[in-house]
Scaffold this motif. Structure first.
Motif, PDB file in Angstrom:
ATOM      1  N   UNK A  17     -93.307 -14.292 -55.706  1.00 54.95           N
ATOM      2  CA  UNK A  17     -93.797 -13.555 -54.533  1.00 54.95           C
ATOM      3  C   UNK A  17     -93.210 -12.148 -54.529  1.00 54.95           C
ATOM      4  N   UNK A  18     -91.906 -12.061 -54.744  1.00 58.28           N
ATOM      5  CA  UNK A  18     -91.252 -10.746 -54.760  1.00 58.28           C
ATOM      6  C   UNK A  18     -91.779  -9.840 -55.860  1.00 58.28           C
ATOM      7  N   UNK A  19     -91.911 -10.384 -57.064  1.00 59.86           N
ATOM      8  CA  UNK A  19     -92.423  -9.577 -58.175  1.00 59.86           C
ATOM      9  C   UNK A  19     -93.886  -9.219 -57.967  1.00 59.86           C
ATOM     10  N   UNK A  20     -94.652 -10.123 -57.379  1.00 56.50           N
ATOM     11  CA  UNK A  20     -96.052  -9.825 -57.090  1.00 56.50           C
ATOM     12  C   UNK A  20     -96.180  -8.709 -56.070  1.00 56.50           C
ATOM     13  N   UNK A  21     -95.380  -8.761 -55.022  1.00 57.13           N
ATOM     14  CA  UNK A  21     -95.403  -7.700 -54.012  1.00 57.13           C
ATOM     15  C   UNK A  21     -94.953  -6.371 -54.610  1.00 57.13           C
ATOM     16  N   UNK A  22     -93.920  -6.422 -55.445  1.00 54.59           N
ATOM     17  CA  UNK A  22     -93.460  -5.200 -56.101  1.00 54.59           C
ATOM     18  C   UNK A  22     -94.555  -4.615 -56.987  1.00 54.59           C
ATOM     19  N   UNK A  23     -95.240  -5.478 -57.697  1.00 56.22           N
ATOM     20  CA  UNK A  23     -96.330  -5.018 -58.557  1.00 56.22           C
ATOM     21  C   UNK A  23     -97.469  -4.410 -57.764  1.00 56.22           C
ATOM     22  N   UNK A  28     -97.920   0.464 -58.602  1.00 54.27           N
ATOM     23  CA  UNK A  28     -99.256   1.094 -58.617  1.00 54.27           C
ATOM     24  C   UNK A  28     -99.201   2.554 -59.054  1.00 54.27           C
ATOM     25  N   UNK A  29     -98.206   3.281 -58.597  1.00 51.02           N
ATOM     26  CA  UNK A  29     -98.134   4.711 -58.921  1.00 51.02           C
ATOM     27  C   UNK A  29     -97.426   4.979 -60.245  1.00 51.02           C
ATOM     28  N   UNK A  30     -96.786   3.966 -60.802  1.00 51.92           N
ATOM     29  CA  UNK A  30     -96.008   4.153 -62.025  1.00 51.92           C
ATOM     30  C   UNK A  30     -96.688   3.628 -63.279  1.00 51.92           C
ATOM     31  N   UNK A  31     -97.487   2.585 -63.116  1.00 52.68           N
ATOM     32  CA  UNK A  31     -98.039   1.877 -64.271  1.00 52.68           C
ATOM     33  C   UNK A  31     -99.496   2.235 -64.508  1.00 52.68           C
ATOM     34  N   UNK A  35    -101.106  -1.767 -67.967  1.00 53.56           N
ATOM     35  CA  UNK A  35     -99.781  -2.292 -67.674  1.00 53.56           C
ATOM     36  C   UNK A  35     -99.809  -3.160 -66.413  1.00 53.56           C
ATOM     37  N   UNK A  36    -100.561  -2.731 -65.409  1.00 52.86           N
ATOM     38  CA  UNK A  36    -100.692  -3.533 -64.187  1.00 52.86           C
ATOM     39  C   UNK A  36    -101.369  -4.870 -64.469  1.00 52.86           C
TER      40      UNK A  36
END
Length: 130
Positions: A17-23, A28-31, A35-36
């Protein structure tokens, strides 16, 4: 019931959940879109197999054989190798460390472990004579 698998699945579910929210928000602005997509694949497979690990823990109450335990351990190892290699690959690419492209070759090992875990679970339950 296998308490250790339930605890592990719960922790890995929270991490997913945490990694999904971070993704969804932080990357969004970095990858790049590719990559996303790679990152999202890692999160999805981790989540799917969190539920597989929970199922394995519950099945152990009805089919208390070593094969069910082996299957659960393969689910954990498969998630770590499959999703872990994709997370690492994505983060390294975002950081500009493109020389680690070979990490993509490790991912199928994790996928194979996930497939074997499902097969091993089926065989173990099928062979149970309790």
């Amino acid at each position: 019931m296998h308490k250790g698998f339930i605890i592990t699945a719960s922790v890995l579910g929270a991490v997913a959940v945490g990694l999904g929210a971070f993704g969804a928000h932080g990357l969004k602005s970095l990858a790049s879109p590719a990559q996303l997509t790679t990152y999202e694949t890692a999160v999805k497979y981790q989540f799917y197999h969190v539920f597989a690990l929970l199922l394995t823990a519950l099945l152990y109450a009805h089919f208390p054989v070593n094969g069910v335990i082996v299957s659960g351990k393969m689910f954990i190892a498969g998630m770590a190798i499959f999703s872990g290699s994709l997370y690492l690959l994505t983060f390294l690419q975002i950081a500009g460390y493109n020389q680690f492209y070979w990490l993509g070759a490790i991912t199928p090992i994790g996928g194979l472990l996930l497939v074997l875990a499902w097969v091993w679970l089926a065989i173990s339950v099928y062979r149970y004579n309790g």
